[in-house]
Design a protein around this motif. Structure first.
Motif, PDB file in Angstrom:
ATOM      1  N   PHE A 116      82.603 -55.782  71.458  1.00  0.00           N
ATOM      2  CA  PHE A 116      81.660 -55.778  72.686  1.00  0.00           C
ATOM      3  C   PHE A 116      80.449 -56.583  72.210  1.00  0.00           C
ATOM      4  N   GLU A 173      76.822 -58.469  74.167  1.00  0.00           N
ATOM      5  CA  GLU A 173      76.034 -58.401  75.008  1.00  0.00           C
ATOM      6  C   GLU A 173      75.823 -59.956  75.711  1.00  0.00           C
ATOM      7  N   THR A 210      77.411 -55.718  79.379  1.00  0.00           N
ATOM      8  CA  THR A 210      78.342 -55.428  78.120  1.00  0.00           C
ATOM      9  C   THR A 210      79.696 -55.952  78.386  1.00  0.00           C
ATOM     10  N   PHE A 223      78.580 -55.467  68.837  1.00  0.00           N
ATOM     11  CA  PHE A 223      77.998 -54.091  68.335  1.00  0.00           C
ATOM     12  C   PHE A 223      79.069 -52.959  68.598  1.00  0.00           C
TER      13      PHE A 223
END
Lengths: 150, 55
Positions: A121, A123, A128, A142
């Motif tokens: 994942f 950003e 996301t 993350f």
């Protein structure tokens, strides 16, 4: 794989334990839990405390992180062998720990990617997003997904 | 003697009955209380929701 892993105990189809042997003996617990997304299981990992509680925030610094990681991979292989269609989601309890997982993934990616498809994942401007894990990239992920190559 | 009419039961399709009587109840797939890592599971579900990966 990589370094000889610890011998683990399979307590349940979704729960495993093993003992980290270093400065002291620490019982580690791994649990795969179904999430709200069908087929996605969360990997929980922590230390069994003397009072029977699980601590997934503590840094045990037992001097055997690579061996612990090798054992987690071993367990991951066992679990996904039983459930090859499942995707496993994992991330650290702190961002520092997630970065550590990323460093370890990067180091062992060549061997790891022969067994698993790894995504993460990130950003982005659009929110996301799940993207393929790139060991050469400096992107900060993350969370990570691993799925067995069938 | 009068003619007695035999009472007949109307056959009802179980499929139709199921449609009429089915109540959909939302149950969490895995209650957070049942895991050793409730906070982690909660966070995992939040992450998946953020990425719109929820079912």
């Amino acid at each position: 794989m990589y370094l000889t892993p610890y011998v683990y105990n399979k307590m349940h189809t979704c729960k495993y334990t093993f003992t980290s042997i270093g400065k002291r003996d620490i019982v580690k617990v791994i649990e795969f839990t179904p999430t709200q997304t069908k087929g996605v299981y969360n990997l929980g990992f922590g230390d069994l405390q003397p009072n029977g509680e699980i601590d997934d925030v503590v840094s045990s610094n037992n001097g055997d992180i690579v061996k612990i990681f090798a054992t987690v991979i071993d367990i991951l292989q066992d679990f996904t062998e039983q459930n090859p269609s499942y995707t496993i989601l994992f991330f650290g309890s702190t961002s520092q720990r997630t970065r550590l997982y990323q460093r370890i993934l990067r180091t062992y990616y060549q061997a790891f990617s022969k067994i698993f498809i790894v995504t993460g994942f990130v950003e982005t401007e659009t929110g996301t997003n799940e993207v393929p894990f790139d060991p050469a990239s400096s992107t900060e992920y993350f969370a990570f997904f691993v799925k067995r190559i069938m | 003697m009068g003619v007695t009419r035999k009472k007949t039961m109307r056959k009802r399709s179980p499929k139709k009955l199921a449609k009429q009587n089915t109540v959909f109840v939302y149950v969490e797939r895995f209650p957070v209380e049942e895991t050793l890592f409730p906070e982690k599971l909660k966070k995992a579900n939040e992450l998946l929701a953020r990425a719109k990966m929820m079912d």
